[in-house]
Design a protein around this motif. Structure first.
Motif, PDB file in Angstrom:
ATOM      1  N   VAL A 231      11.649  10.859  -5.144  1.00 21.61           N
ATOM      2  CA  VAL A 231      10.728   9.777  -4.476  1.00 21.61           C
ATOM      3  C   VAL A 231      12.056  10.584  -2.897  1.00 21.61           C
ATOM      4  O   VAL A 231      13.175  10.367  -4.098  1.00 21.61           O
ATOM      5  N   SER A 232      11.173  11.089  -2.190  1.00 24.69           N
ATOM      6  CA  SER A 232      12.435  11.960  -1.429  1.00 24.69           C
ATOM      7  C   SER A 232      13.219  11.522  -0.939  1.00 24.69           C
ATOM      8  O   SER A 232      13.399  10.204  -0.902  1.00 24.69           O
ATOM      9  N   GLU A 233      14.658  11.985  -0.031  1.00 21.07           N
ATOM     10  CA  GLU A 233      15.380  11.030   0.182  1.00 21.07           C
ATOM     11  C   GLU A 233      14.626  10.624   1.840  1.00 21.07           C
ATOM     12  O   GLU A 233      14.870   9.487   2.275  1.00 21.07           O
ATOM     13  N   ALA A 234      13.570  11.140   2.644  1.00 22.98           N
ATOM     14  CA  ALA A 234      12.899  10.733   3.578  1.00 22.98           C
ATOM     15  C   ALA A 234      11.644   9.601   2.971  1.00 22.98           C
ATOM     16  O   ALA A 234      11.735   8.239   4.184  1.00 22.98           O
ATOM     17  N   GLU A 235      11.578   9.691   1.955  1.00 27.30           N
ATOM     18  CA  GLU A 235      10.854   8.855   1.259  1.00 27.30           C
ATOM     19  C   GLU A 235      11.565   7.343   1.280  1.00 27.30           C
ATOM     20  O   GLU A 235      11.016   6.057   1.656  1.00 27.30           O
ATOM     21  N   TYR A 236      12.363   7.711   1.065  1.00 27.13           N
ATOM     22  CA  TYR A 236      13.542   6.548   0.665  1.00 27.13           C
ATOM     23  C   TYR A 236      14.089   5.718   2.027  1.00 27.13           C
ATOM     24  O   TYR A 236      14.355   4.201   1.981  1.00 27.13           O
ATOM     25  N   VAL A 237      14.398   6.279   2.301  1.00 21.06           N
ATOM     26  CA  VAL A 237      14.728   5.957   3.871  1.00 21.06           C
ATOM     27  C   VAL A 237      13.735   5.491   4.906  1.00 21.06           C
ATOM     28  O   VAL A 237      13.646   4.172   5.521  1.00 21.06           O
TER      29      VAL A 237
ATOM     30  N   LEU B 226       0.996  -1.145  -0.052  1.00 17.04           N
ATOM     31  CA  LEU B 226       0.106  -0.195   0.073  1.00 17.04           C
ATOM     32  C   LEU B 226       0.532   1.148  -0.125  1.00 17.04           C
ATOM     33  O   LEU B 226       0.410   2.593  -0.035  1.00 17.04           O
ATOM     34  N   ASP B 227       1.947   1.388   0.465  1.00  9.44           N
ATOM     35  CA  ASP B 227       2.509   2.468   0.790  1.00  9.44           C
ATOM     36  C   ASP B 227       3.961   2.562  -0.654  1.00  9.44           C
ATOM     37  O   ASP B 227       3.596   3.758  -1.438  1.00  9.44           O
ATOM     38  N   ILE B 228       3.910   1.347  -0.539  1.00 13.42           N
ATOM     39  CA  ILE B 228       4.295   2.134  -2.962  1.00 13.42           C
ATOM     40  C   ILE B 228       3.668   1.716  -3.616  1.00 13.42           C
ATOM     41  O   ILE B 228       3.682   3.167  -4.513  1.00 13.42           O
ATOM     42  N   TYR B 229       2.095   1.728  -3.952  1.00 12.99           N
ATOM     43  CA  TYR B 229       1.231   2.084  -4.388  1.00 12.99           C
ATOM     44  C   TYR B 229       0.859   3.810  -4.528  1.00 12.99           C
ATOM     45  O   TYR B 229       0.708   4.710  -5.163  1.00 12.99           O
ATOM     46  N   LYS B 230       0.825   4.135  -3.018  1.00 11.93           N
ATOM     47  CA  LYS B 230       1.125   5.156  -2.629  1.00 11.93           C
ATOM     48  C   LYS B 230       2.224   6.288  -3.553  1.00 11.93           C
ATOM     49  O   LYS B 230       2.104   8.228  -3.473  1.00 11.93           O
ATOM     50  N   LEU B 231       3.519   6.121  -2.574  1.00 13.46           N
ATOM     51  CA  LEU B 231       4.295   6.294  -3.400  1.00 13.46           C
ATOM     52  C   LEU B 231       4.622   6.708  -4.454  1.00 13.46           C
ATOM     53  O   LEU B 231       4.948   7.842  -5.478  1.00 13.46           O
ATOM     54  N   THR B 232       4.297   5.772  -5.916  1.00 13.84           N
ATOM     55  CA  THR B 232       4.435   5.656  -6.989  1.00 13.84           C
ATOM     56  C   THR B 232       3.163   6.430  -7.751  1.00 13.84           C
ATOM     57  O   THR B 232       3.538   6.600  -8.783  1.00 13.84           O
ATOM     58  N   ALA B 233       2.305   6.952  -6.570  1.00 14.33           N
ATOM     59  CA  ALA B 233       0.730   7.812  -8.148  1.00 14.33           C
ATOM     60  C   ALA B 233       1.752   8.902  -7.858  1.00 14.33           C
ATOM     61  O   ALA B 233       1.051   9.735  -8.872  1.00 14.33           O
TER      62      ALA B 233
ATOM     63  N   PHE C  28       4.593   2.317 -17.399  1.00 16.61           N
ATOM     64  CA  PHE C  28       4.481   1.278 -17.632  1.00 16.61           C
ATOM     65  C   PHE C  28       6.422   1.021 -17.896  1.00 16.61           C
ATOM     66  O   PHE C  28       6.847  -0.447 -18.239  1.00 16.61           O
ATOM     67  N   GLY C  29       7.089   1.997 -16.896  1.00 14.58           N
ATOM     68  CA  GLY C  29       8.490   1.869 -16.747  1.00 14.58           C
ATOM     69  C   GLY C  29       8.812   1.359 -15.182  1.00 14.58           C
ATOM     70  O   GLY C  29       8.079   0.332 -14.318  1.00 14.58           O
ATOM     71  N   ILE C  30       9.311   2.082 -14.025  1.00 11.30           N
ATOM     72  CA  ILE C  30       9.942   1.641 -13.267  1.00 11.30           C
ATOM     73  C   ILE C  30       8.300   1.744 -12.201  1.00 11.30           C
ATOM     74  O   ILE C  30       8.367   1.296 -10.924  1.00 11.30           O
ATOM     75  N   THR C  31       7.407   2.268 -12.379  1.00  8.86           N
ATOM     76  CA  THR C  31       6.025   2.565 -11.484  1.00  8.86           C
ATOM     77  C   THR C  31       5.638   0.453 -11.624  1.00  8.86           C
ATOM     78  O   THR C  31       5.498   0.765 -10.726  1.00  8.86           O
ATOM     79  N   SER C  32       5.237   0.429 -12.726  1.00  7.70           N
ATOM     80  CA  SER C  32       4.858  -0.947 -13.174  1.00  7.70           C
ATOM     81  C   SER C  32       5.848  -2.230 -12.357  1.00  7.70           C
ATOM     82  O   SER C  32       5.162  -3.206 -11.629  1.00  7.70           O
ATOM     83  N   GLN C  33       6.987  -2.008 -12.678  1.00  7.71           N
ATOM     84  CA  GLN C  33       8.414  -3.203 -11.966  1.00  7.71           C
ATOM     85  C   GLN C  33       8.208  -2.637  -9.973  1.00  7.71           C
ATOM     86  O   GLN C  33       8.513  -3.946  -9.912  1.00  7.71           O
ATOM     87  N   ILE C  34       8.214  -1.972  -9.758  1.00  6.70           N
ATOM     88  CA  ILE C  34       8.246  -1.866  -7.811  1.00  6.70           C
ATOM     89  C   ILE C  34       6.939  -1.887  -7.474  1.00  6.70           C
ATOM     90  O   ILE C  34       6.822  -2.526  -6.767  1.00  6.70           O
ATOM     91  N   LYS C  35       5.795  -2.047  -8.681  1.00 11.24           N
ATOM     92  CA  LYS C  35       4.701  -2.680  -7.392  1.00 11.24           C
ATOM     93  C   LYS C  35       4.305  -3.990  -8.155  1.00 11.24           C
ATOM     94  O   LYS C  35       3.927  -4.505  -7.108  1.00 11.24           O
ATOM     95  N   ARG C  36       5.349  -4.913  -9.226  1.00  6.72           N
ATOM     96  CA  ARG C  36       4.777  -5.944  -8.991  1.00  6.72           C
ATOM     97  C   ARG C  36       5.934  -6.184  -8.395  1.00  6.72           C
ATOM     98  O   ARG C  36       5.738  -7.427  -7.754  1.00  6.72           O
ATOM     99  N   SER C  37       6.966  -5.698  -8.460  1.00  3.25           N
ATOM    100  CA  SER C  37       8.229  -7.003  -7.019  1.00  3.25           C
ATOM    101  C   SER C  37       7.393  -6.478  -5.292  1.00  3.25           C
ATOM    102  O   SER C  37       7.902  -7.716  -4.603  1.00  3.25           O
TER     103      SER C  37
END
Length: 121
Positions: free
Chosen positions: A91-97, A20-27, A35-44
């Motif tokens: 993504v920001s540094e804070a979101e990444y961490v 759920l966090d990843i879906y919010k982040l990638t929005a 169809f690039g990194i957004t799709s890949q990170i949701k899938r993984s």
């Protein structure tokens, strides 16, 4: 309603919340990445929880541990996508961490559960 064994696992619950966090982040990612990194990170990220769930249905502890290995690998794939997303300033540094800390916790839980299954044989 029947509750399946995987639903009781804290690691699966954490992985589910992470999706759920990843879906919010990638929005917030650029639309040209849909169809690039957004799709890949949701899938993984989804694969982390999916393989935990699938593994619990296996008959042997060796099979269960195998699916946890796949789940761990999916977490590493997700981390790779997060690093790239950070490099691209999606993504920001804070979101990444924050996301990285969640992945680390999930990975520790996966490894503990895997160790449990392998020593149970």
């Amino acid at each position: 309603m029947y509750v399946f064994s995987f639903e009781k696992l804290e690691v699966w619950q954490n992985a589910r919340m992470f999706i759920l966090d990843i879906y919010k982040l990638t929005a917030k990612f650029p639309s040209n990445e849909l169809f690039g990194i957004t799709s890949q990170i949701k899938r993984s990220s989804s694969s982390i929880a999916t393989n935990i769930a699938e593994g619990t249905s296996r008959n042997t502890n060796k099979d269960k541990a195998h699916f946890l290995t796949i789940s761990y690998s999916s977490a590493m794939e997700t981390l790779n996508h997060l690093i790239i997303s950070r490099d691209l300033n999606y993504v920001s540094e804070a979101e990444y961490v924050d996301s990285r800390e969640k992945i680390e916790k999930i990975c520790n839980q996966i490894n503990s559960l895997k160790k449990y299954y392998l020593t149970k044989e």
